[in-house]
Design an enzyme around this catalytic site. Sequence first.
Site, short mmCIF file in Angstrom:
data_model
loop_
_atom_site.label_atom_id
_atom_site.label_comp_id
_atom_site.label_asym_id
_atom_site.label_seq_id
_atom_site.Cartn_x
_atom_site.Cartn_y
_atom_site.Cartn_z
N LYS A 265 0.86 -1.19 0.00
CA LYS A 265 0.00 0.00 0.00
C LYS A 265 0.89 1.24 0.00
O LYS A 265 1.72 1.41 0.88
CB LYS A 265 -0.90 -0.01 1.24
CG LYS A 265 -1.66 1.31 1.47
CD LYS A 265 -2.34 1.31 2.83
CE LYS A 265 -2.89 2.69 3.16
NZ LYS A 265 -3.48 2.75 4.52
N ASP A 270 -2.75 10.63 3.30
CA ASP A 270 -4.13 10.19 3.52
C ASP A 270 -4.87 11.19 4.39
O ASP A 270 -4.69 11.22 5.60
CB ASP A 270 -4.13 8.80 4.17
CG ASP A 270 -5.53 8.25 4.36
OD1 ASP A 270 -6.45 8.80 3.73
OD2 ASP A 270 -5.69 7.28 5.11
N LYS A 277 -10.13 12.65 8.34
CA LYS A 277 -9.45 12.27 9.57
C LYS A 277 -9.40 13.46 10.53
O LYS A 277 -9.47 14.62 10.11
CB LYS A 277 -8.01 11.85 9.26
CG LYS A 277 -7.86 10.53 8.56
CD LYS A 277 -6.39 10.21 8.34
CE LYS A 277 -6.22 8.85 7.68
NZ LYS A 277 -6.63 7.74 8.55
N ASP A 288 1.82 6.75 5.49
CA ASP A 288 0.81 5.77 5.10
C ASP A 288 1.21 4.98 3.85
O ASP A 288 0.41 4.20 3.34
CB ASP A 288 -0.54 6.47 4.88
CG ASP A 288 -1.72 5.54 5.14
OD1 ASP A 288 -1.53 4.54 5.86
OD2 ASP A 288 -2.81 5.81 4.62
N ASP A 347 -12.12 6.74 4.15
CA ASP A 347 -10.88 6.57 4.91
C ASP A 347 -10.49 5.11 5.05
O ASP A 347 -9.48 4.79 5.67
CB ASP A 347 -11.02 7.22 6.29
CG ASP A 347 -9.68 7.39 6.99
OD1 ASP A 347 -8.65 7.47 6.28
OD2 ASP A 347 -9.66 7.44 8.23
N GLU A 349 -9.38 3.33 2.60
CA GLU A 349 -8.95 3.39 1.20
C GLU A 349 -7.83 2.41 0.87
O GLU A 349 -7.69 1.98 -0.27
CB GLU A 349 -8.49 4.81 0.85
CG GLU A 349 -7.06 5.17 1.20
CD GLU A 349 -6.75 5.12 2.69
OE1 GLU A 349 -5.59 4.84 3.04
OE2 GLU A 349 -7.66 5.37 3.51
N ARG A 351 -7.36 -0.72 1.52
CA ARG A 351 -7.83 -2.03 1.04
C ARG A 351 -8.32 -1.94 -0.41
O ARG A 351 -8.24 -2.92 -1.15
CB ARG A 351 -8.92 -2.55 1.97
CG ARG A 351 -10.18 -1.73 2.01
CD ARG A 351 -10.99 -1.93 3.28
NE ARG A 351 -10.33 -1.35 4.44
CZ ARG A 351 -10.82 -1.38 5.68
NH1 ARG A 351 -11.98 -1.98 5.91
NH2 ARG A 351 -10.16 -0.83 6.68
#
Length: 500
Positions: A265, A270, A277, A288, A347, A349, A351
């Site tokens: 990933k 993010d 967030k 991230d 959020d 995201e 996956r």
Amino acid sequence: MLNVNFVNEASSTNQGLVVFIDEQLKLDSNLIGLDQQHHGLISKTIQNKLQFTGKYGQIKVIPSVIKSGEVRYLIIAGLGNEEKLTEAKIEELGGKILQHATSCKISTIGLKITNRISRFTSQTFASLVASGAFLASYRFDKYRTTLKEAEKFAVESIEIFTDNSTETAKLFEIKKLIAEAVFFTRDISNEPSNIKTPQVYAERIVDRLEPLGVDVDVIGEREMKNLGMGALLGVGQGSQNESKLVVMEYKGGSKDVPTIALVGKGVIFDTGGISLKPSSDMHLMRYDMGGSAAVVGTIIAVAGQKLPVNIVGVVGLVENMLSGNAQRPGDVVTTMSGQTAEVLNTDAEGRLVLADAVWYAQEKFKPKCVIDVATLTGAITIALGNTYAGCFSNNDELADKLIKVGEEVNEKLWRMPLHDEYDAMIHSDIADMANIANVPRAAGSCIAAHFIKRFIKDGVDWAHLDIAGVANSNKASALGPKGAVGYGVRLLEKFIKEYT
């Protein structure tokens, strides 16, 4: 960069001299002679248990009493119970030594390896100490323009006196190569997100890997759209920076050697998207992309050693940003697999990025095994803290091997459960699945793992490593400063080396 040398005979040109003492507090014949040279300073120190007990990790820095010569400090390092020493503990001891030398402004260090530890040769012991010191020497201060001279201080060199210095140097060269791969992972993770756009990150991957003989293909949004990667593209559609899929192929093994796919990933930043967030720690979302960095670092380490294996790396590089074009809660995306997903929370995201990335890896390369690495859920940090990463797998043998290697390199994994009841919780009324559970705040890490599992083909061994709690740290460790840890590189490198 710290300079490390191995020699057969001791030199008197180092400012600090390190010796190792276990909890028995006994000097071997070599140390007795050294103690006499220093007028009994070592024996006097260890006789006073208020000063030094020999417990593992204890470091005592003592000004030398010798009036002539370069040695200004004796550094006594505690080994503790030798039977409990592990490779990871020896490395951490090397890191602690370097940190103490740095705080005392000792620019050159000599280490005298005289101990005979039954489970480790002197060459192995010396190379591990050196590896730990080298890892601990890492810094990321390229943007600090007003550092004081004292803050700029760094140990210049370590000279290790041991028998068979040539063999020890060979062992260390491999560890140094792996450490430099960790440094790449730390560097790109620590880099501010306004600098490491998906394009810049992709370019750095190309620059680092192509000289090692790795084939690198950078796929842009137009090609991803043609491939049907609606999940990954949906995450990045709110950003003005184009998303990238970077595909790395290292072909070091023969054709009959099964391929392992590493998938990472790479969310460069993010915000959470419209499911925004909290602002308090949002700056930490530059980390991230830690999973992607671990994948790239692992391939650097594998290719640098020319290991006889076949490894594929696939990393999805995107920004999850707010704009008039950002993905909305309730949107439905079609993944490369043809399955659809309802985006109930923007959020969740990572996956979505992994869904298309793992499918691409399987479609193109037909791997025997897929390991994905991601800073995926805050829930894993709530469950495991900052000590363990979560390990989900459809194969017990694969999980056991990863966990064993993690213990050996001190990048620990804890097996987490997969269950049909978790899978049922990502039911959607309007799509094949939802990207979060229909039960609020329940089993968040397990739910995320099951979402990815929907994109693993039958017969493929799979492990998902959720490294959200361990990819970066707000405090220094024995092997590095606070910030990006570089977690996963040494774990995956050793797994690949030992089990493929």
